[in-house]
Design a protein around this motif. Sequence first.
Motif, PDB file in Angstrom:
ATOM      1  N   LEU A 235       0.804  -1.218   0.000  1.00  0.00           N
ATOM      2  CA  LEU A 235       0.000   0.000   0.000  1.00  0.00           C
ATOM      3  C   LEU A 235       0.840   1.273   0.000  1.00  0.00           C
ATOM      4  O   LEU A 235       0.462   2.252  -0.655  1.00  0.00           O
ATOM      5  N   PRO A 236       1.979   1.334   0.714  1.00  0.00           N
ATOM      6  CA  PRO A 236       2.775   2.566   0.666  1.00  0.00           C
ATOM      7  C   PRO A 236       3.224   2.952  -0.733  1.00  0.00           C
ATOM      8  O   PRO A 236       3.456   4.135  -0.999  1.00  0.00           O
ATOM      9  N   ILE A 237       3.331   1.988  -1.638  1.00  0.00           N
ATOM     10  CA  ILE A 237       3.707   2.313  -3.015  1.00  0.00           C
ATOM     11  C   ILE A 237       2.646   3.206  -3.646  1.00  0.00           C
ATOM     12  O   ILE A 237       2.966   4.148  -4.388  1.00  0.00           O
ATOM     13  N   TRP A 238       1.370   2.945  -3.338  1.00  0.00           N
ATOM     14  CA  TRP A 238       0.274   3.724  -3.922  1.00  0.00           C
ATOM     15  C   TRP A 238       0.157   5.109  -3.309  1.00  0.00           C
ATOM     16  O   TRP A 238      -0.537   5.972  -3.859  1.00  0.00           O
ATOM     17  N   ARG A 239       0.796   5.338  -2.169  1.00  0.00           N
ATOM     18  CA  ARG A 239       0.696   6.634  -1.486  1.00  0.00           C
ATOM     19  C   ARG A 239       1.685   7.655  -2.029  1.00  0.00           C
ATOM     20  O   ARG A 239       1.669   8.807  -1.616  1.00  0.00           O
ATOM     21  N   LYS A 240       2.515   7.263  -2.973  1.00  0.00           N
ATOM     22  CA  LYS A 240       3.599   8.133  -3.431  1.00  0.00           C
ATOM     23  C   LYS A 240       3.053   9.370  -4.140  1.00  0.00           C
ATOM     24  O   LYS A 240       2.173   9.282  -4.994  1.00  0.00           O
ATOM     25  N   THR A 241       3.579  10.524  -3.802  1.00  0.00           N
ATOM     26  CA  THR A 241       3.303  11.782  -4.495  1.00  0.00           C
ATOM     27  C   THR A 241       4.606  12.574  -4.576  1.00  0.00           C
ATOM     28  O   THR A 241       5.531  12.355  -3.792  1.00  0.00           O
ATOM     29  N   ASN A 242       4.678  13.454  -5.536  1.00  0.00           N
ATOM     30  CA  ASN A 242       5.816  14.371  -5.619  1.00  0.00           C
ATOM     31  C   ASN A 242       5.361  15.669  -6.267  1.00  0.00           C
ATOM     32  O   ASN A 242       4.203  15.840  -6.618  1.00  0.00           O
ATOM     33  N   ASN A 243       6.292  16.568  -6.446  1.00  0.00           N
ATOM     34  CA  ASN A 243       5.938  17.883  -6.976  1.00  0.00           C
ATOM     35  C   ASN A 243       5.528  17.824  -8.444  1.00  0.00           C
ATOM     36  O   ASN A 243       4.775  18.664  -8.930  1.00  0.00           O
ATOM     37  N   ALA A 244       6.044  16.824  -9.174  1.00  0.00           N
ATOM     38  CA  ALA A 244       5.761  16.744 -10.613  1.00  0.00           C
ATOM     39  C   ALA A 244       4.315  16.319 -10.866  1.00  0.00           C
ATOM     40  O   ALA A 244       3.639  16.878 -11.717  1.00  0.00           O
ATOM     41  N   HIS A 245       3.842  15.300 -10.138  1.00  0.00           N
ATOM     42  CA  HIS A 245       2.457  14.861 -10.314  1.00  0.00           C
ATOM     43  C   HIS A 245       1.911  14.410  -8.969  1.00  0.00           C
ATOM     44  O   HIS A 245       2.557  13.682  -8.235  1.00  0.00           O
ATOM     45  N   SER A 246       0.696  14.856  -8.659  1.00  0.00           N
ATOM     46  CA  SER A 246       0.128  14.634  -7.330  1.00  0.00           C
ATOM     47  C   SER A 246      -0.454  13.241  -7.156  1.00  0.00           C
ATOM     48  O   SER A 246      -0.714  12.826  -6.034  1.00  0.00           O
ATOM     49  N   HIS A 247      -0.679  12.503  -8.270  1.00  0.00           N
ATOM     50  CA  HIS A 247      -1.267  11.173  -8.180  1.00  0.00           C
ATOM     51  C   HIS A 247      -0.316  10.146  -8.789  1.00  0.00           C
ATOM     52  O   HIS A 247       0.184  10.325  -9.901  1.00  0.00           O
ATOM     53  N   ILE A 264       7.732  -2.956 -22.908  1.00  0.00           N
ATOM     54  CA  ILE A 264       7.989  -1.572 -22.517  1.00  0.00           C
ATOM     55  C   ILE A 264       6.660  -0.947 -22.113  1.00  0.00           C
ATOM     56  O   ILE A 264       5.643  -1.126 -22.791  1.00  0.00           O
ATOM     57  N   THR A 265       6.654  -0.228 -21.015  1.00  0.00           N
ATOM     58  CA  THR A 265       5.467   0.513 -20.599  1.00  0.00           C
ATOM     59  C   THR A 265       5.805   1.999 -20.528  1.00  0.00           C
ATOM     60  O   THR A 265       6.948   2.378 -20.265  1.00  0.00           O
ATOM     61  N   ARG A 266       4.801   2.807 -20.773  1.00  0.00           N
ATOM     62  CA  ARG A 266       4.947   4.259 -20.680  1.00  0.00           C
ATOM     63  C   ARG A 266       3.724   4.817 -19.968  1.00  0.00           C
ATOM     64  O   ARG A 266       2.638   4.257 -20.053  1.00  0.00           O
ATOM     65  N   GLN A 267       3.915   5.909 -19.269  1.00  0.00           N
ATOM     66  CA  GLN A 267       2.799   6.565 -18.597  1.00  0.00           C
ATOM     67  C   GLN A 267       2.894   8.063 -18.799  1.00  0.00           C
ATOM     68  O   GLN A 267       3.984   8.635 -18.861  1.00  0.00           O
ATOM     69  N   ALA A 268       1.724   8.694 -18.930  1.00  0.00           N
ATOM     70  CA  ALA A 268       1.661  10.136 -19.135  1.00  0.00           C
ATOM     71  C   ALA A 268       1.664  10.841 -17.790  1.00  0.00           C
ATOM     72  O   ALA A 268       0.829  10.563 -16.924  1.00  0.00           O
ATOM     73  N   ASP A 269       2.628  11.753 -17.604  1.00  0.00           N
ATOM     74  CA  ASP A 269       2.716  12.582 -16.409  1.00  0.00           C
ATOM     75  C   ASP A 269       2.789  14.041 -16.841  1.00  0.00           C
ATOM     76  O   ASP A 269       2.788  14.349 -18.037  1.00  0.00           O
ATOM     77  N   HIS A 270       2.858  14.915 -15.881  1.00  0.00           N
ATOM     78  CA  HIS A 270       3.000  16.339 -16.152  1.00  0.00           C
ATOM     79  C   HIS A 270       4.185  16.880 -15.361  1.00  0.00           C
ATOM     80  O   HIS A 270       4.368  16.524 -14.185  1.00  0.00           O
ATOM     81  N   ASP A 271       4.997  17.700 -16.023  1.00  0.00           N
ATOM     82  CA  ASP A 271       6.140  18.290 -15.325  1.00  0.00           C
ATOM     83  C   ASP A 271       5.674  19.459 -14.459  1.00  0.00           C
ATOM     84  O   ASP A 271       4.476  19.737 -14.331  1.00  0.00           O
ATOM     85  N   THR A 272       6.628  20.148 -13.861  1.00  0.00           N
ATOM     86  CA  THR A 272       6.291  21.234 -12.939  1.00  0.00           C
ATOM     87  C   THR A 272       5.581  22.389 -13.631  1.00  0.00           C
ATOM     88  O   THR A 272       4.890  23.174 -12.978  1.00  0.00           O
ATOM     89  N   ASN A 273       5.719  22.471 -14.963  1.00  0.00           N
ATOM     90  CA  ASN A 273       5.040  23.526 -15.720  1.00  0.00           C
ATOM     91  C   ASN A 273       3.689  23.080 -16.267  1.00  0.00           C
ATOM     92  O   ASN A 273       3.057  23.835 -17.018  1.00  0.00           O
ATOM     93  N   GLY A 274       3.284  21.867 -15.940  1.00  0.00           N
ATOM     94  CA  GLY A 274       1.999  21.370 -16.408  1.00  0.00           C
ATOM     95  C   GLY A 274       2.025  20.793 -17.804  1.00  0.00           C
ATOM     96  O   GLY A 274       0.969  20.497 -18.371  1.00  0.00           O
ATOM     97  N   VAL A 275       3.208  20.609 -18.374  1.00  0.00           N
ATOM     98  CA  VAL A 275       3.339  20.056 -19.722  1.00  0.00           C
ATOM     99  C   VAL A 275       3.334  18.529 -19.641  1.00  0.00           C
ATOM    100  O   VAL A 275       4.020  17.943 -18.794  1.00  0.00           O
ATOM    101  N   GLU A 276       2.559  17.895 -20.529  1.00  0.00           N
ATOM    102  CA  GLU A 276       2.477  16.431 -20.525  1.00  0.00           C
ATOM    103  C   GLU A 276       3.771  15.807 -21.032  1.00  0.00           C
ATOM    104  O   GLU A 276       4.286  16.200 -22.086  1.00  0.00           O
ATOM    105  N   VAL A 277       4.274  14.841 -20.283  1.00  0.00           N
ATOM    106  CA  VAL A 277       5.481  14.106 -20.675  1.00  0.00           C
ATOM    107  C   VAL A 277       5.200  12.624 -20.504  1.00  0.00           C
ATOM    108  O   VAL A 277       4.442  12.213 -19.617  1.00  0.00           O
TER     109      VAL A 277
END
Length: 465
Positions: A235-247, A264-277
């Motif tokens: 469960l602690p793995i699912w609790r992870k948050t950071n400044n780049a993405h809150s979920h 290979i897996t990829r996931q869409a995140d957002h950087d600190t400026n809100g740009v999708e990476v």
Amino acid sequence: LGYLFHQMQSISMHAMSHPKPPGKEDPCRPLMGTFVPSNFLSAFATMAEASALALLDDSPAAVEIPRRPEAFYRFLIRHLDKEMNAFDNATCGSTRGKNHRGQKKRENASTNSSNSSSKTNLIDSLQGMNAVSMNHFPSGAGGPSVTSTRSYTVDLAYDAFVSRAAADSTNTNTTATPEFGELLQYSLCKDVRLRAWCDATKSYETVVQRKIVTSLPQILPLSCACAGIHGEERLPIWRKTNNAHSHWLPELIEVEIEEDGNIITRQADHDTNGVEVWNEFKGKGLPTSVSNALREAASADMARGNRCTRYRLDMVLTHLNEEVDGGGEGNEQCRHVVHSRIPKDYKRQILLGQLENIRRCAADRSPFNDRSKDLSLVRNVTLEDYERRAQYVEEQIDLLQNQEVDEEDEWILFNGANVSSTSVDDARAFHVSFKEPCILMYRQIINSEDNIDPSIDTSIEIPDN
């Protein structure tokens, strides 16, 4: 289940035809009762398979409530596939038996059989995944032993990351926690090292057990395998948050199977400026002997070369453990909720059905047809009330049609008898201690439309007899 879903759809279609609540002036808020699927529950309780799999409350070895939906879903999807195949085979055989006279009738039988075959394995065609299991000795003593399997769900595997967390227990850096894409990549191509007897060397050797997915489904169900589990660092793995993405849980993911079988897996995140990476996760390359055995065992899948599929989060089933701050205890005080994405086309279909039923009720309520004026359950709904309801539904349809093409579908939270609008962020939020994930459902994005492949015929013909 057909009856159950028919009942639920009928309730939606006739929602605006129900009576007004006592003392309420707004006719557009009809009184709706709670629907209990008693017929389904009664039939389910009599099934020998449900009892054997310990899915019932009165079973002495019943699956714990937090993870019971996962066990129930695996059973349900297997049982549905079995029943639908049996029905389709019976229909196909009946068609061939009737069309046995004359060449023209034989041609008709061939056509009917072809159409029937296109509907075979409906569940399998949407969720089925080919996988290859093999045992491989790293020392090279003997070739890999290979078996092929077919599954409908993916169990997320935490072994490699729990052991890594234990080894790095002195490191408090959150970067040691894996990303979701990394966990998914390992679960689709997992390996476990054990000790086993090797006939070639006549001694115990290290053996690597692997299970590698070789085909990708249109609907990707993930069993989270962590709800209610305490004493492990899952469960602690699912609790992870950071400044780049809150979920930690991403809305968009991508899975690619390379020609040599690596995933290979990829996931869409957002950087600190809100740009999708897009962040990419690739495990260690498979040994040459394993890749060769994989090509031979899954030749049909591997012959397609690189396969890449993008998925979008469609449903989240969550266990709420509100009695314990850290989760995992107090399972007798728990419940489950569902966050589900509702496509705009489905919402429009329901609204059109409601409008049709409102007009039918209004016609029955007209002065020219007042026979049931005092004998109906909706006798307190006036003709003016129906007109206001029709106007309200028409406004909702117009609002839906005026939405932008790329506007997000609506998310709905099913929390017991309460149903409310919510957002995808609420579905993805597992940083709170009382939410524990059970089942995730990712749906394939095909081209620019977020729909299931239209070539798959999901209709089922049920004969009158």
